[in-house]
Design an enzyme around this catalytic site. Structure first.
Site, PDB file in Angstrom:
ATOM      1  N   HIS A 549       0.815  -1.207   0.000  1.00  0.00           N
ATOM      2  CA  HIS A 549       0.000   0.000   0.000  1.00  0.00           C
ATOM      3  C   HIS A 549       0.854   1.266   0.000  1.00  0.00           C
ATOM      4  O   HIS A 549       0.330   2.374  -0.095  1.00  0.00           O
ATOM      5  CB  HIS A 549      -0.918  -0.024   1.233  1.00  0.00           C
ATOM      6  CG  HIS A 549      -1.966   1.034   1.248  1.00  0.00           C
ATOM      7  ND1 HIS A 549      -1.968   2.066   2.156  1.00  0.00           N
ATOM      8  CD2 HIS A 549      -3.060   1.231   0.470  1.00  0.00           C
ATOM      9  CE1 HIS A 549      -3.003   2.839   1.953  1.00  0.00           C
ATOM     10  NE2 HIS A 549      -3.690   2.355   0.933  1.00  0.00           N
ATOM     11  N   TYR A 582      -8.733  14.425  -3.986  1.00  0.00           N
ATOM     12  CA  TYR A 582      -8.293  13.958  -2.677  1.00  0.00           C
ATOM     13  C   TYR A 582      -7.217  14.884  -2.131  1.00  0.00           C
ATOM     14  O   TYR A 582      -6.305  15.276  -2.855  1.00  0.00           O
ATOM     15  CB  TYR A 582      -7.679  12.554  -2.768  1.00  0.00           C
ATOM     16  CG  TYR A 582      -8.623  11.434  -3.097  1.00  0.00           C
ATOM     17  CD1 TYR A 582      -9.938  11.667  -3.483  1.00  0.00           C
ATOM     18  CD2 TYR A 582      -8.186  10.121  -3.026  1.00  0.00           C
ATOM     19  CE1 TYR A 582     -10.788  10.617  -3.784  1.00  0.00           C
ATOM     20  CE2 TYR A 582      -9.032   9.063  -3.327  1.00  0.00           C
ATOM     21  CZ  TYR A 582     -10.333   9.324  -3.711  1.00  0.00           C
ATOM     22  OH  TYR A 582     -11.170   8.287  -4.007  1.00  0.00           O
ATOM     23  N   HIS A 706      -7.430  12.896   2.904  1.00  0.00           N
ATOM     24  CA  HIS A 706      -6.811  11.588   2.732  1.00  0.00           C
ATOM     25  C   HIS A 706      -5.385  11.515   3.268  1.00  0.00           C
ATOM     26  O   HIS A 706      -4.825  10.433   3.396  1.00  0.00           O
ATOM     27  CB  HIS A 706      -6.831  11.228   1.247  1.00  0.00           C
ATOM     28  CG  HIS A 706      -6.436   9.833   0.933  1.00  0.00           C
ATOM     29  ND1 HIS A 706      -5.255   9.513   0.317  1.00  0.00           N
ATOM     30  CD2 HIS A 706      -7.062   8.653   1.161  1.00  0.00           C
ATOM     31  CE1 HIS A 706      -5.162   8.206   0.170  1.00  0.00           C
ATOM     32  NE2 HIS A 706      -6.252   7.651   0.673  1.00  0.00           N
TER      33      HIS A 706
END
Length: 806
Positions: A549, A582, A706
């Protein structure tokens, strides 16, 4: 950094930590309308929770300068206010636990209390599923809030549907799998999978009902007043109906495939999230009814325009009104729109898969046929249709949601593209980064970064002019020897990927880690991975046991004084489209320690052994958890010693029970803690004797918050960190993540400004209560307002006019 309490005006998908059998997507990491903006209880008795559901925009709001906006205690009568967001755990259970905490031992020393209080007590933890649903209520508030421009409300109408679709596919689907597997293990808040499943279904129901009510009573009439009419088929003039019938016969009818269910035909497969029309027919008056399913095609325009006017008829209404062309020579007795949601939690054992790519392709295919987890159906649907669908899809009655149509609001996002600027927020174009503008004056991007670290802040700074430019420059710079990048999600027309391909064609060594398990983006990532391999690029397909990630890239460049390492460590994906919606951060640096740490990380991606020790980076699953625990405990120790101690942490989700426990202990020691948590939060703030010094906020507004920022006072040393990981067990233990320290004083000042502006926001900020409910801040008594998104849009415009700093 100043005390946030004195400025009270002031955002996949691996195993969940509630149950290691679950998985969840990072809602903040999907396409803009899919996941913009990444959890209903009965205390185990399966009864409907007793709470109010008052959606009045004036209720549940606090003045930003009020004392209660900073820290909310139980209401005067000693009970906890049961707002719409509240966790339905009994109020006396919370109070009893808090009383036990304050009376444990002699109750006079925080360290003594922390040793005697059982912080594993379920009453100290909120449920993650109910917490996510509480977040969706805050998103729904953007639809209900008539202070928002009309088409902004329509945008959030679509976002609510997209978010709840994913919640059912991933979270409810995962719970249903656990129930089927006989899992009874309780979450930290004391709920079994079955209890969570029941509670989630019950809590989601009013969300759908309020969304539909708002559309019919507010949004649709308001659109009509502005000249955007969504017209019922029966209200059309005869000529208009004839025109649409001709359109249906020529353009729609050939694409429809009626699927009949009778002794000669099995029950048809109902594809996930497709809008369908159930049709009951009979050949003669005394014949039995026959059920057929007609799928409303997704590759046709949902809003069919009438002439040149902004008047539209929904495609499903046109299909329903002309069914006799599809079912000739039979009587059409009744119809009903319905929509099925299927589980996304299709599992494969990657350790025994001979080819990871083949395994992912199979998962994509199998997901189409996964278990149904929800049925949405028109409220006045015939009982025969409801009974057939419930039985054949093997659904519980609790999984059936009877709603006023339309059932699917995702396509309503198309209306936001209409040319009605007065009905939208002012358009925003991300600006050039003031320092990287200097690369237009004879300097290279690498010269600018060499002079001093660069902090980019999206969507205020252009992605194309910062991160994308960095990799494009590397691809074409003759002195660059190698480029390495970790791709979790990227655009379907990604210029980042094209730059990496260009670099390989220019003779550079290129290695790319492509995460094939990025949920719902597997197919897109597969296509890019194959294209990269065709260009001779080294491609790693994730890592067994972990989902990668991290958002990192590394450029190796030969310079006069030797090889230099240029690093990018970010909080968001290498995705040019989501970077416009974002809010994210990224560090561009030549810090050699950071670069050497990334060398180790990329060697793990393409090799197989993971380093556990790093010079500066916090890497999961290596040193990250231990480092965060050490940083929290250090603040607690300073507080016990009578020193100032402060923690401010901004993240998408706070779910890890161990981190929650550490924060409780820090609060009991006297550490002043502000948490800015966009959606899921297990921690209960404001519990007497447990979390009295902790405030929790959530910011929901124009851009999806975010970024992750972590601040520790550290005895005045001011330690700042940013990167890809939330404080969730999956991020700390089951994913490969990277967090970098921010050490340059000028960049620390920028992060301080970001945090203080968030804590001052009185337009988008919500305050969390100890029962899990949220109240929205409102402007100060003098009418002054602070909007974090407006503030940084103005700042980026001002920075663009100023001379770039050296």
């Amino acid at each position: 950094m100043s005390d946030g309490n004195t400025t009270e005006n002031d955002e996949e998908k691996v195993e969940s930590d509630d149950q290691r059998h679950e998985s969840v997507a990072d809602g903040g990491d999907a396409f803009a309308f899919r996941s913009m903006l990444g959890e209903t209880s009965e205390n185990g008795d399966s009864s409907t929770s007793d709470r109010s559901t008052d959606w009045d925009a004036e209720d549940g709001m606090l003045p930003a300068d009020s004392e209660s906006a900073a820290r909310l205690d139980p209401v005067e009568d000693g009970g906890l206010d049961r707002s719409a967001d509240a966790d339905p755990m009994a109020a006396d259970e919370v109070e009893s636990a808090a009383l036990d905490a304050t009376t444990a031992g002699d109750g006079t020393e925080s360290d003594t209390a922390s040793q005697t209080v059982d912080l594993s007590e379920p009453s100290y933890y909120l449920n993650r599923e109910l917490s996510e649903l509480a977040f969706q209520r805050r998103v729904l508030h953007e639809v209900l809030d008539d202070d928002n421009p009309l088409l902004e409300r329509v945008k959030f109408l679509a976002i609510v549907t997209t978010n709840l679709d994913e919640f059912f596919r991933k979270r409810v689907g995962g719970l249903k799998q656990q129930i089927a597997a006989g899992v009874t293990e309780e979450t930290p808040d004391g709920r079994t999978p079955r209890e969570q499943w029941i509670d989630s279904l019950e809590e989601a129901r009013p969300l759908f009902e309020r969304q539909a009510e708002c559309y019919h009573e507010e949004i649709r009439p308001a659109l009509a007043e502005e000249g955007i009419q969504i017209v019922d088929y029966d209200d059309l003039a005869t000529a208009e109906r004839q025109h649409l019938r001709e359109y249906f016969e020529s353009s729609v009818l050939p694409t429809l495939t009626p699927l009949t269910f009778d002794p000669a035909h099995p029950f048809p497969f109902i594809s996930n999230q497709s809008l369908s029309l159930a049709v009951l027919t009979r050949e003669r008056p005394d014949a039995e009814l026959t059920f057929s399913r007609v799928k409303i095609p997704r590759n046709q325009l949902r809003f069919v325009q009438l002439g040149d006017d902004t008047r539209y008829v929904l495609l499903e209404d046109i299909v329903r009104a002309n069914l006799e062309l599809l079912f000739p020579d039979v009587e059409i007795v009744d119809t009903a729109l319905f929509r099925v949601t299927r589980n996304a939690e299709v599992r494969r054992n990657e350790e025994v898969a001979e080819d990871l790519i083949e395994m992912i392709e199979e998962v994509i295919e199998e997901r189409r046929f996964a278990t149904a987890v929800r049925l949405e159906i028109e409220r006045d649907a015939p009982e025969a249709v409801r009974e057939i669908l419930t039985r054949e899809l093997d659904l519980d009655e609790r999984e059936v949601f009877e709603l006023d149509g339309p059932l699917d609001y995702r396509d309503f996002a198309e209306l936001t593209e209409l040319d009605y600027p007065d009905l939208k927020l002012p358009a925003w174009s991300p600006q050039p980064h003031p320092r990287l503008k200097r690369a237009d004056d004879g300097m290279t991007v690498f010269d600018v970064i060499s002079n001093d670290d660069v902090l980019v802040h999206h969507p205020y700074h252009s992605f194309e002019g910062t991160v994308q430019r960095f990799l494009e420059a590397a691809a074409n710079d003759p002195d660059v020897l190698a480029i390495k990048a970790a791709i979790y999600r990227t655009a379907s027309d990604s210029q980042i990927i094209e730059s990496l391909i260009e670099a390989a064609r220019n003779g550079k060594q290129v290695a790319v880690m492509v995460e094939l398990k990025a949920r719902f983006d597997e197919e897109n990532n597969l296509e890019w991975a194959k294209k990269l391999e065709e260009e001779g690029i080294h491609v790693a397909y994730g890592t067994i046991g972990y989902k990668t990630h991290t958002k990192t890239s590394l450029v190796v460049r030969q310079e006069d004084d030797g090889v230099r390492l240029y690093s990018h460590v970010g909080t968001g994906n290498y995705h040019s489209e989501t970077a416009k919606h974002y809010e994210d951060l990224g560090l561009l640096t030549v810090d050699r320690d950071v670069g050497q740490d990334l060398v180790k990380l990329f060697n793990y991606f393409t090799g197989h052994s993971m380093h556990r020790d790093y010079r500066k980076l916090l890497i999961a699953p290596g040193n990250m958890r231990d480092r965060f625990v050490d940083l929290i405990r250090a603040e607690a120790e300073r507080a016990r010693n009578g020193e100032d101690a402060r923690i401010v942490a901004k993240m998408n989700r706070l779910e890890d029970p161990e981190i929650v426990r550490e924060l409780y202990e820090a609060s009991m020691a006297g550490v002043d803690i502000d948490l800015i948590v966009r959606d899921i939060c297990r921690l209960r703030p404001g519990l007497e004797g447990i979390s009295e010094t902790i405030d929790v906020y959530s910011v929901v507004g124009r851009f999806l918050e975010h970024s992750r920022i972590f601040y520790f006072l550290a005895g005045g040393e001011d330690r700042y960190y940013t990167g890809s990981a939330d404080w969730m067990t999956r991020n700390l233990d089951s994913r490969v993540e990277a967090i970098t320290p921010i050490e340059a004083p000028r960049l620390q000042d920028r992060l301080e400004t970001i945090l203080e502006t968030l804590l001052s926001d009185n337009q988008n900020r919500w305050v969390m209560r100890s029962d899990g409910s949220y109240e929205r801040c409102r402007p100060d008594g003098d009418g002054s307002t602070t909007d974090v998104h407006e503030t940084f849009m103005r700042k980026s415009l001002d920075d663009g006019q100023a001379d770039p700093r050296p």
